[in-house]
Design an enzyme around this catalytic site. Structure first.
Site, PDB file in Angstrom:
ATOM      1  N   SER A   1       5.466   5.733   6.614  1.00  0.00           N
ATOM      2  CA  SER A   1       6.627   6.244   8.366  1.00  0.00           C
ATOM      3  C   SER A   1       6.156   7.415   8.911  1.00  0.00           C
ATOM      4  O   SER A   1       6.096   7.825   6.848  1.00  0.00           O
ATOM      5  CB  SER A   1       7.774   5.155   8.171  1.00  0.00           C
TER       6      SER A   1
ATOM      7  N   GLN B   1       2.076   5.777  10.606  1.00  0.00           N
ATOM      8  CA  GLN B   1       2.407   4.449  11.037  1.00  0.00           C
ATOM      9  C   GLN B   1       3.266   6.148  12.711  1.00  0.00           C
ATOM     10  O   GLN B   1       3.406   7.366  11.861  1.00  0.00           O
ATOM     11  CB  GLN B   1       4.212   4.597  10.769  1.00  0.00           C
TER      12      GLN B   1
ATOM     13  N   LYS C   1       1.081  -1.716  16.900  1.00  0.00           N
ATOM     14  CA  LYS C   1       1.504  -2.554  16.616  1.00  0.00           C
ATOM     15  C   LYS C   1       3.036  -2.831  17.269  1.00  0.00           C
ATOM     16  O   LYS C   1       3.465  -1.443  17.594  1.00  0.00           O
ATOM     17  CB  LYS C   1       2.503  -1.513  14.895  1.00  0.00           C
TER      18      LYS C   1
ATOM     19  N   HIS D   1       9.087  -5.274  15.304  1.00  0.00           N
ATOM     20  CA  HIS D   1       9.835  -4.407  15.009  1.00  0.00           C
ATOM     21  C   HIS D   1      11.017  -4.476  13.365  1.00  0.00           C
ATOM     22  O   HIS D   1      12.313  -4.231  13.334  1.00  0.00           O
ATOM     23  CB  HIS D   1      10.373  -3.190  15.478  1.00  0.00           C
TER      24      HIS D   1
ATOM     25  N   ASP E   1       4.000  -8.352  11.097  1.00  0.00           N
ATOM     26  CA  ASP E   1       5.014  -8.393   9.733  1.00  0.00           C
ATOM     27  C   ASP E   1       6.104  -9.322  10.677  1.00  0.00           C
ATOM     28  O   ASP E   1       5.946  -9.331  11.476  1.00  0.00           O
ATOM     29  CB  ASP E   1       4.835  -6.486   9.672  1.00  0.00           C
TER      30      ASP E   1
ATOM     31  N   VAL F   1       7.770 -12.152   6.367  1.00  0.00           N
ATOM     32  CA  VAL F   1       6.802 -12.678   5.258  1.00  0.00           C
ATOM     33  C   VAL F   1       7.576 -12.280   3.512  1.00  0.00           C
ATOM     34  O   VAL F   1       8.470 -11.330   3.310  1.00  0.00           O
ATOM     35  CB  VAL F   1       5.695 -11.516   4.896  1.00  0.00           C
ATOM     36  N   ARG F   2       8.136 -14.051   2.752  1.00  0.00           N
ATOM     37  CA  ARG F   2       8.792 -13.801   1.837  1.00  0.00           C
ATOM     38  C   ARG F   2       7.742 -13.797   0.860  1.00  0.00           C
ATOM     39  O   ARG F   2       8.320 -14.120  -0.287  1.00  0.00           O
ATOM     40  CB  ARG F   2      10.451 -13.702   2.030  1.00  0.00           C
TER      41      ARG F   2
ATOM     42  N   GLY G   1       7.914  -5.192   4.774  1.00  0.00           N
ATOM     43  CA  GLY G   1       8.543  -4.030   4.588  1.00  0.00           C
ATOM     44  C   GLY G   1       9.681  -4.232   3.940  1.00  0.00           C
ATOM     45  O   GLY G   1       9.863  -3.590   3.157  1.00  0.00           O
ATOM     46  N   ARG G   2      10.879  -5.257   4.330  1.00  0.00           N
ATOM     47  CA  ARG G   2      11.706  -5.109   3.362  1.00  0.00           C
ATOM     48  C   ARG G   2      11.924  -5.625   2.238  1.00  0.00           C
ATOM     49  O   ARG G   2      12.630  -4.603   1.295  1.00  0.00           O
ATOM     50  CB  ARG G   2      12.860  -5.197   4.766  1.00  0.00           C
TER      51      ARG G   2
END
Length: 367
Positions: free
Chosen positions: A106, A127, A230, A254, A285, A288-289, A308-309
């Site tokens: 980022s 990014q 993105k 986002h 994105d 996705v887990r 991300g998370r």
């Protein structure tokens, strides 16, 4: 207790982190409908597995913009990682490199492009937001290029920050010991004082609301790095992005932090893929887990996915080891999904391996 899936890191991070920090990472915009939907939409896609195929050897390797990676699972840009763990982006960079995959840094990172590059070899993307002061953009791009970054992920869904109510309630501010490392020494001009997410006292006020397609063409005049656009959710914008010179598209909302009530990215993906007609790769994105989610995205035409998370929560829980474990768990689950679906390589994953709620009932081909 052994952690057996990616989602379990969420609760650990919540228990460990200050409320302001956890909420910043976890929350979405307004009603958070899209935040839930990013997950729920995956659950409505089912498999059509093929059986009695020799799946003794599974190959998950792929290339992204010409760079070979071990699997189609990459690290999305997330801001302020040192809020999660003192090692922050350093740990994430090392974990991604060890997993043989790409990290996207980022521009709002708490470690600079040079610091991340110093962690060792690895394929890294940068990014970027476009700021009112184009000199700032040029400096950021040049520094990323010089530090060995391979592509730009240009965020295009943020002319203004979305309304994230938990950040407003918590009066979110970056902890005083942390800084936006990529902006140190840059002349940013006077910061706008606004109250969007309590964030605007930082660089957010400098994001250029006039950003348009011509700026993507301008970016290509200042760098040779390929540009991934993105934040695309429609076929129309996918086509324009290609005309503007995009090297690839990231279907993203986002992390459901901008406009609420946009579709889940997995629901928007196929429209975008069809519009590109194979001219550029499309990535996804958001939500996705599981390895099954990765497979579903690829079956709908994605060339790869970004997480991300899960990275930030694992980082908070266990630092570099946590991020490594998240990438390994997703890799293992994805490999198992491929085997159980009868796919030995990514090229064998087809649209026929899944069924979505928008599919018409199938007339099976005569064998």
């Amino acid at each position: 207790m052994e952690i057996t899936n990616v989602t379990e890191y969420d609760a650990i991070a919540k228990a460990k982190l200050p409320k302001m920090v956890y909420d910043y990472y976890a929350s979405g915009a307004e009603d958070q409908w899209t935040l839930q939907e990013n997950r729920n939409a995956f659950a409505r896609i089912l498999f059509r597995p093929r059986i009695l195929i020799d799946v003794n050897k599974i190959d998950m390797a792929t290339t992204v913009l010409g760079f070979k990676i071990s699997m189609p699972i990459m690290v999305a840009p997330t801001a302020f990682q040192k809020m999660a763990h003192p090692d922050g982006e350093y740990a994430t960079a090392r974990a991604a490199s060890a997993a043989g995959t790409i990290m996207t840094l980022s521009s709002w990172a708490t470690s600079s492009v040079e610091e991340v590059a110093s962690t060792g070899p690895g394929i890294r993307f940068f990014q970027l937001y476009v700021y009112k002061n184009r000199k700032v953009v040029e400096q950021l791009v040049r520094r990323a290029e010089k530090a060995g970054f391979k592509a730009i992920a240009l965020t295009v869904d943020t002319p203004r920050l979305g309304r994230r109510e938990s950040d407003i309630k918590n009066r979110f501010t970056l902890p005083p010991n942390l800084t936006l490392k990529n902006f140190e020494g840059l002349d940013l001009g006077k910061m706008d004082e606004a109250n969007d997410s309590g964030l605007a006292s930082y660089v957010a006020g400098q994001i250029d609301r006039t950003l348009s397609w011509k700026d993507i063409q301008w970016l290509q005049t200042i760098t040779n790095m390929p540009i991934l656009v993105k934040g695309v959710l429609t076929g129309e914008d996918a086509r324009i992005a290609i005309q503007a010179g995009a090297a690839g598209i990231i279907v993203s909302n986002h992390g459901a932090r901008q406009l609420d009530y946009v579709p889940a990215t997995i629901s928007a993906l196929e429209e975008v893929v069809k519009a590109t007609q194979g001219r550029v790769p499309v990535f996804l994105d958001g939500g996705v887990r599981r390895g099954t989610d990765v497979f579903k995205a690829l079956a709908l035409g994605a060339s790869g996915i970004f997480i991300g998370r899960p990275v930030v929560f694992a980082l908070a829980a266990e630092g570099e080891a946590g991020v490594k474990k998240v990438l390994q768990m997703l890799r293992d689950e994805f490999e198992l999904t491929m085997a159980l679906s009868g796919c030995r390589s990514l090229s064998e994953i087809t649209r026929n391996h899944i069924v979505t709620e928008w599919d018409t009932p199938r007339h099976l081909p005569r064998l």
